[in-house]
Design a protein around this motif. Structure first.
Motif, PDB file in Angstrom:
ATOM      1  N   ASN A  19       0.722  -1.138  -0.042  1.00  0.00           N
ATOM      2  CA  ASN A  19       0.115  -0.087  -0.050  1.00  0.00           C
ATOM      3  C   ASN A  19       0.794   1.247  -0.037  1.00  0.00           C
ATOM      4  O   ASN A  19       0.512   2.322  -0.629  1.00  0.00           O
ATOM      5  CB  ASN A  19      -0.906   0.054   1.246  1.00  0.00           C
TER       6      ASN A  19
ATOM      7  N   GLU B 108     -15.496  -3.761  -4.346  1.00  0.00           N
ATOM      8  CA  GLU B 108     -15.091  -2.897  -5.260  1.00  0.00           C
ATOM      9  C   GLU B 108     -13.954  -2.133  -4.973  1.00  0.00           C
ATOM     10  O   GLU B 108     -13.063  -1.542  -5.959  1.00  0.00           O
ATOM     11  CB  GLU B 108     -16.350  -2.066  -5.784  1.00  0.00           C
ATOM     12  N   ASN B 109     -13.733  -1.537  -3.886  1.00  0.00           N
ATOM     13  CA  ASN B 109     -12.620  -0.724  -3.405  1.00  0.00           C
ATOM     14  C   ASN B 109     -11.322  -1.314  -3.732  1.00  0.00           C
ATOM     15  O   ASN B 109     -10.281  -0.580  -3.931  1.00  0.00           O
ATOM     16  CB  ASN B 109     -12.550  -0.315  -1.964  1.00  0.00           C
ATOM     17  N   ASN B 110     -11.240  -2.883  -4.022  1.00  0.00           N
ATOM     18  CA  ASN B 110     -10.035  -3.352  -4.113  1.00  0.00           C
ATOM     19  C   ASN B 110      -9.505  -3.066  -5.564  1.00  0.00           C
ATOM     20  O   ASN B 110      -8.198  -3.093  -5.704  1.00  0.00           O
ATOM     21  CB  ASN B 110     -10.257  -4.962  -3.962  1.00  0.00           C
ATOM     22  N   VAL B 111     -10.475  -2.788  -6.531  1.00  0.00           N
ATOM     23  CA  VAL B 111     -10.060  -2.371  -7.619  1.00  0.00           C
ATOM     24  C   VAL B 111      -8.808  -1.129  -7.776  1.00  0.00           C
ATOM     25  O   VAL B 111      -8.068  -1.172  -8.308  1.00  0.00           O
ATOM     26  CB  VAL B 111     -11.063  -2.081  -8.653  1.00  0.00           C
ATOM     27  N   VAL B 112      -9.364  -0.248  -7.119  1.00  0.00           N
ATOM     28  CA  VAL B 112      -8.376   0.972  -6.620  1.00  0.00           C
ATOM     29  C   VAL B 112      -7.421   0.613  -5.973  1.00  0.00           C
ATOM     30  O   VAL B 112      -6.194   1.288  -6.455  1.00  0.00           O
ATOM     31  CB  VAL B 112      -9.379   2.015  -5.998  1.00  0.00           C
ATOM     32  N   ARG B 113      -7.402  -0.105  -4.951  1.00  0.00           N
ATOM     33  CA  ARG B 113      -6.239  -0.477  -3.969  1.00  0.00           C
ATOM     34  C   ARG B 113      -5.156  -1.127  -5.181  1.00  0.00           C
ATOM     35  O   ARG B 113      -3.903  -0.900  -4.992  1.00  0.00           O
ATOM     36  CB  ARG B 113      -6.543  -1.519  -3.165  1.00  0.00           C
TER      37      ARG B 113
ATOM     38  N   ALA C  71      -4.717  -1.008  -8.392  1.00  0.00           N
ATOM     39  CA  ALA C  71      -4.334   0.064  -9.303  1.00  0.00           C
ATOM     40  C   ALA C  71      -3.190   0.792  -8.915  1.00  0.00           C
ATOM     41  O   ALA C  71      -2.160   0.978  -9.651  1.00  0.00           O
ATOM     42  CB  ALA C  71      -5.397   1.085  -9.995  1.00  0.00           C
ATOM     43  N   LEU C  72      -3.373   1.224  -7.609  1.00  0.00           N
ATOM     44  CA  LEU C  72      -2.229   1.996  -6.940  1.00  0.00           C
ATOM     45  C   LEU C  72      -0.968   1.183  -6.848  1.00  0.00           C
ATOM     46  O   LEU C  72       0.215   1.592  -6.906  1.00  0.00           O
ATOM     47  CB  LEU C  72      -2.877   2.782  -5.763  1.00  0.00           C
TER      48      LEU C  72
ATOM     49  N   LYS D 136     -10.568  -8.333  -7.697  1.00  0.00           N
ATOM     50  CA  LYS D 136     -11.271  -7.770  -6.479  1.00  0.00           C
ATOM     51  C   LYS D 136     -11.769  -8.484  -5.214  1.00  0.00           C
ATOM     52  O   LYS D 136     -11.971  -8.247  -4.142  1.00  0.00           O
ATOM     53  CB  LYS D 136     -12.199  -6.678  -6.955  1.00  0.00           C
TER      54      LYS D 136
ATOM     55  N   THR E 278      -6.494  -3.369 -15.711  1.00  0.00           N
ATOM     56  CA  THR E 278      -5.994  -2.279 -14.815  1.00  0.00           C
ATOM     57  C   THR E 278      -4.416  -2.058 -15.163  1.00  0.00           C
ATOM     58  O   THR E 278      -3.860  -1.040 -15.317  1.00  0.00           O
ATOM     59  CB  THR E 278      -6.075  -2.704 -13.360  1.00  0.00           C
TER      60      THR E 278
END
Lengths: 276, 547
Positions: free
Chosen positions: B284, B335-340, B342-343, B361, B379
Motif C-alpha cells: 500500500n 469494489e474498493n479493491n480495484v482501486v487499491r 491500481a495504486l 477484487k 488495470t
C-alpha cells in the motif's frame, strides 16, 4: 472461573498461518490459555489434541477453500470422541454462503477477514460462560418511548384531553432536525418528535410509515462501556460514541437490525429514580 | 576527462547499440499536451556521487532500472496467476487470458501438488483443485498446455518443494511438442527457504531441499538456459505480515544462501546467477514500495559484485516479478479493491518491475470470477497504455523523498542482513525461527494498530456501509474431483508399471548418493510416475521437515 482454554488449529495443507498466529496471540493477551497446533493437521489429530489439552474451544483456520470438507470433519470427529461440548469456531477465506452452511452444521461461528480480534475474544468469553456477561446489571427501565408526529401541538392536545398528560418541555435539536416534546407518564415519558427543517430524518420516517412508534430508549449505567461491549460482540451501531440527547443526557442509537426491527436508544441517566 | 564523463559516454554508446538492435516501441513519446518526453531525466550536474548511487539505466548499480530503455523498449510482462480445478478447466482459462492480451502464463497448483501428494492421498482431503490446478502426472500436464505452444509462451510456475518434478513435467511436455529445451522459457519459484519462513509448502528438511535447488540450477545451466531457475520471493514474507524492510532483507538473506549453496556445489557464479529471479510484493505505501524496488536492485548489484565477485553484468541485474498484496484486499466493499490494486500496481511500474500480476477484487472472498480477472488485467493495460508512466525511465528518480527512502530501506535491510550473517546465514536463521518471529511481531503490531484505529482500512474500521450486497463469487465444480480420481486410477493401470518402479528405484539410489537428481526425476516423469510417487520416494531418503 478458570482460564478459558483454546486450541487454534490449521486443518488440511494450507500454510497461511498469519491469521492463526495473530489470533492466538490476541486471545492470550485477552487472558486465555492458547495452544497452536502448527500446520497440516488432520481432523483426528486436532480432536485428539483438543481432548488431551481439555480445551473449551477449537478455532479452525483455513484459507485454501477446503473449509467445507475439513471443518465438518472436525465436528464429526468430536462427536465420535464424545467431546461435542467443545465449541468449534472458524475463520479464513470463507464466502458468506459457505459460512451460513457451516454454522448450520455444527460450527458455532465463522469469522471472516476484517473481524477485530476483540470481537472473537468477546464471543468466546460469552459463549463459554453461557452468555452471561458479569460486567453489566440488567437495564433499569424504559426511559421514554419516541413517537414521530406531524405536529406536536395536535398530538399533545390528544394526550392532554383524553389522558390528562401534560407536556413538560419542548426542545429544538437543530443538528438532528427535530423538535422534541416530553410528556411524563408515571416513570416513563412519551417523546413526541416533530420534523425541524427540510432534511429531518423524522420527515423520512413520516413519509415512509405515516408516523407512530419510532424508538424506545432504555436507561443504562455507563453507556460507553456498554457500547464497547456491543461493538466487540458485533452488534450493529449507529453511534459508535455517545452524543448528547435532547434531555441533556449521553445517548446512542443501535441499528434497528440489531434488535430485530426496533430502533433502540441507550440513555445514561443520573442516579435519581423516575424521570428527569 | 572526469570519471563520470567517461561513464556517460560509455552509457551513450551502449544505449545506441541497444537502440539499433531493438528500437523503442515508438519513435518518440509525448505527454497529453504533446510535450516531448525524454528517455530519462538526470540531475543538473551528473557527478561521481550520482553515478555511484543511482547510475544510468541499464548500468551498475541499476538503481534506475536494469535496461537501457526500460518500458520504452518493451513493456513489462502482464502475467496473471491462474489455476483451479482440473487441468482441462485451467487450460481453458489460460487460453482465454492469452486471447485477452496477456503475455505470459502463471500456473497456480493446488496444495497436494505443491506438497507432493496425489489427489487420492488421504492428506489431500478437501484440498484437491482448490487453490490451483491438480496435477498428478505428465498426463495432466499435457492437458494443461494443450494447444499452447511452449516454444512461444513463457510460463511461471508457483512450485517449490516439488519444483523439480513439475519442471521435469514441463520439459517433458515441450519434448512431446517438439520444442527444443533451449527454447523453453519460464520460471519456477523453487524458493524453499521462504516456505519454512512464511508459506508452509515445504516437504524435506533444509539440507536436501537446498541440494534439489542447486541440482536444478546445474540442470538448467546445461539443458534449459532460458529458464529462470528460482524466483526468490519476498512476496509471501510480506503477506505473512512483515514490513517492507523485512521483506527486502529476508529475501536478500535467502538469495545469499542460495548463491552460497550453489558455489559450494561447485557452480560458477556467472554460470547460474543470470538465471536467478526475484518476486516482490506491491503493497500500500506507494512511495515506500517504489523505493523498495529501487533499493533491491542496488543491494543485489553490490552483493553480487562485492561479495560474490560476479563479473557478468547479467549476474548483477536484479530482475523481478511483482504481485500486488493479496492481504490488503478487503472482504468489505470489494469494489474498493480495484482501486487499491491500481495504486499498488502503479508503484510496481514506477519501481521498474519486469512482470506484474494484479489481483482480482474478490480474492478476499474466493477465487476470482472471469469478470474480475479481466478487470485486474485491464488495470495493468490502463497503466501501460493510458497513464504515460511507461514513457520515461524511473520517473520518481531524483525525488527528495523517494531517494531518501531508497537509501533508508537499503541501510535498514543491510543491518538485518548483517545480523542474519552473525546467526550463520539464512538457513540457520530459519532453523532458529528468527525470521518467523520477526515477521509475527510485525504482523501482530499491524493488527493492533488497526484495532486501535491508528491505521485506517477503508470499509473495515472506517467508512463502513451497513447491509452490503454479497457479490457473485466463483464456484469450483466439486464434481471434477471424482473425475480426477478415476483418471488417476486408470493411468495407474495403463502405464508400464515396471518402468515406473525401476525409475523410482534409480531415483532413490541417486538421492542416497551423489549426482544430479533432475535426470532420474525426468525419467520417472516420462514413465508417468505421479507427483506423489516421486515425492514419496524422496521422502523415504530425505525425511520430512516439521516446524
Amino acid at each position: 472461573m478458570d482460564r478459558i482454554r483454546v486450541l487454534i488449529a490449521k486443518p488440511g495443507l494450507d500454510g497461511h498461518d498469519r491469521g492463526a498466529l495473530v489470533i492466538s496471540q490476541a486471545l492470550r493477551d485477552a487472558g486465555m490459555e492458547v495452544i497452536y497446533t502448527g500446520l497440516r493437521q488432520s481432523p483426528q489429530q486436532i480432536v485428539r489434541a483438543a481432548v488431551q489439552e481439555d480445551v473449551d474451544v477449537i478455532g479452525l483456520s483455513s484459507l485454501s477453500g477446503a473449509h467445507n470438507v475439513l471443518f465438518p470433519a472436525v465436528v464429526k470427529e468430536l462427536h465420535k470422541q464424545e467431546a461435542e461440548d467443545i465449541i468449534v469456531i472458524g475463520g479464513g477465506v470463507i464466502p458468506a454462503d459457505d459460512a451460513a452452511e457451516l454454522e448450520r452444521n455444527g460450527i458455532e461461528k465463522i469469522f471472516t477477514p476484517g473481524t477485530p480480534t476483540g470481537t472473537i475474544a468477546a464471543y468466546i468469553e460469552e459463549t463459554v460462560k453461557g452468555g452471561q456477561t458479569e460486567a453489566f446489571a440488567p437495564v433499569k427501565r424504559i426511559d421514554h418511548i419516541g413517537i414521530a408526529v406531524h405536529s406536536i401541538e395536535e398530538t399533545a392536545s390528544f394526550y392532554s384531553t383524553h389522558f390528562q398528560l401534560k407536556v413538560e418541555k419542548v426542545v429544538d435539536v437543530a443538528e438532528q432536525g427535530v423538535r422534541v416534546a416530553f410528556i411524563p407518564a408515571g416513570n416513563v415519558k412519551l417523546e413526541l418528535l416533530e420534523p425541524l427543517g427540510e432534511n429531518s430524518p423524522i420527515t423520512q420516517f413520516l413519509d415512509k410509515r405515516g408516523g407512530g412508534l419510532h424508538h424506545i430508549a432504555v436507561e443504562v449505567d455507563n453507556i460507553e462501556e456498554r457500547l464497547n461491549q456491543m461493538r466487540k460482540s458485533g452488534v450493529a451501531l449507529i453511534d459508535d460514541i455517545p452524543k448528547t440527547g435532547a434531555s441533556g443526557h449521553p445517548i446512542a442509537f443501535l441499528h434497528p437490525k440489531a434488535a430485530h426491527g426496533t430502533l433502540v436508544e441507550l440513555l445514561e441517566g443520573d442516579d435519581q429514580d423516575g424521570y428527569v | 576527462m572526469e570519471t563520470y564523463e567517461k561513464a556517460y559516454q560509455k552509457w551513450q554508446e551502449k544505449l545506441q547499440k541497444q537502440l539499433q538492435k531493438r528500437p523503442e516501441r515508438k519513435k518518440s513519446f509525448q505527454t497529453g499536451s504533446q510535450i516531448e518526453v525524454d528517455r530519462v531525466y538526470f540531475p543538473k550536474e551528473i557527478d561521481n556521487a550520482y553515478i555511484n548511487k543511482s547510475g544510468f539505466p541499464g548500468e551498475y548499480p541499476y538503481t534506475r532500472g536494469i535496461r537501457h530503455t526500460m518500458y520504452r523498449g518493451q513493456l513489462w510482462t502482464m502475467r496473471q496467476y491462474a489455476g483451479f480445478g482440473s487441468a482441462q478447466e485451467t487450460n481453458e482459462r489460460f487460453r482465454y487470458l492469452l486471447d485477452q492480451g496477456q503475455t505470459g502464463l502463471s500456473v497456480a497448483f493446488d496444495l497436494p501438488t505443491q506438497i507432493g501428494y496425489d489427489s487420492d492421498d488421504p492428506m489431500s482431503l478437501g484440498e484437491v483443485g482448490k487453490v490451483g490446478v491438480a496435477i498428478d502426472s505428465l498426463e495432466d500436464m499435457e492437458m494443461l498446455f494443450d494447444q499452447i505452444d511452449l516454444g512461444k509462451v513463457s510460463t511461471s510456475m508457483t512450485i517449490n518443494a516439488s519444483a523439480a518434478v513439475l519442471l521435469a513435467m514441463y520439459i517433458a511436455v515441450a519434448e512431446k511438442q517438439g520444442v527444443p529445451y533451449e527454447k523453453v522459457r519460464g520460471t519456477i519459484q523453487n524458493d524453499i527457504l521462504k516456505e519454512y519462513i512464511a508459506r508452509g509448502t515445504y516437504i524435506y528438511p533444509p539440507k536436501p531441499s537446498m541440494r534439489l535447488i542447486t541440482d536444478i540450477f546445474a540442470f538448467c545451466g546445461e539443458e534449459a538456459p532460458s529458464f529462470n531457475t528460482i524466483s526468490i520471493s519476498g512476496y509471501h514474507i510480506r503477506e505473512a505480515g512483515s514490513t517492507a524492510v523485512q521483506e527486502l532483507a529476508f529475501t536478500m538473506a535467502n538469495a545469499i544462501a542460495y548463491v552460497e549453496a550453489a558455489v559450494e556445489a561447485g557452480l560458477k557464479v556467472d554460470d547460474f546467477a543470470p538465471r536467478l529471479a526475484f518476486f516482490f510484493n506491491g503493497h500500500n505505501d506507494f512511495f515506500e514500495e517504489a523505493a523498495k524496488f529501487r533499493a533491491a536492485r542496488r543491494i543485489w548489484a553490490k552483493l553480487m559484485r562485492e561479495r560474490f565477485k560476479a563479473e557478468s553484468p547479467r549476474s548483477e541485474q536484479l530482475r523481478f516479478h511483482t504481485q500486488v498484496a493479496g492481504s490488503t484486499l478487503t472482504a468489505q466493499q470489494p469494489e474498493n479493491n480495484v482501486v487499491r490494486v491500481a495504486l499498488q500496481a502503479m508503484a510496481a511500474v514506477l519501481g521498474g518491475t519486469q512482470s506484474l500480476h494484479t489481483n482480482s477484487k474478490d480474492e478476499a472472498l474466493s477465487l476470482p470470477t472471469e469478470e474480475s480477472a479481466r478487470i485486474a488485467l485491464r488495470t495493468q493495460q490502463i497503466i501501460a497504455h493510458e497513464t504515460g508512466a511507461a514513457n520515461t525511465i524511473d520517473p520518481l528518480g531524483g525525488s527528495y523523498y523517494v531517494e531518501a527512502l531508497t537509501d533508508k530501506l537499503e541501510e535498514e535491510a543491510l543491518r538485518y542482513i548483517d545480523h542474519i550473517d552473525t546467526l550463520g546465514g539464512a538457513v540457520s536463521a530459519v532453523e532458529k525461527q528468527y525470521m518467523q518471529r520477526e515477521i509475527h511481531r510485525s504482523a501482530y503490531e499491524a493488527q493492533k494498530r488497526l484495532e486501535r484505529n491508528e491505521d485506517i482500512v477503508v470499509g473495515v474500521n472506517e467508512f463502513r456501509t451497513e447491509d452490503e450486497q454479497a457479490p457473485d463469487l466463483m464456484k469450483v465444480d466439486e464434481a471434477f474431483v471424482e473425475n480426477q480420481l478415476s483418471r488417476l486410477e486408470r493411468l495407474k493401470q495403463s502405464r508400464d508399471t515396471e518402468k515406473v518402479e525401476a525409475g523410482l528405484a534409480e531415483l532413490k539410489r541417486k538421492a542416497s548418493g551423489n549426482g544430479n537428481l533432475m535426470y532420474p526425476i525426468l525419467d520417472c516423469v516420462r514413465a508417468y510416475a505421479t507427483v506423489g510417487e516421486i515425492c514419496h520416494a524422496l521422502r523415504e531418503v530425505f525425511g520430512e521437515y516439521t516446524s
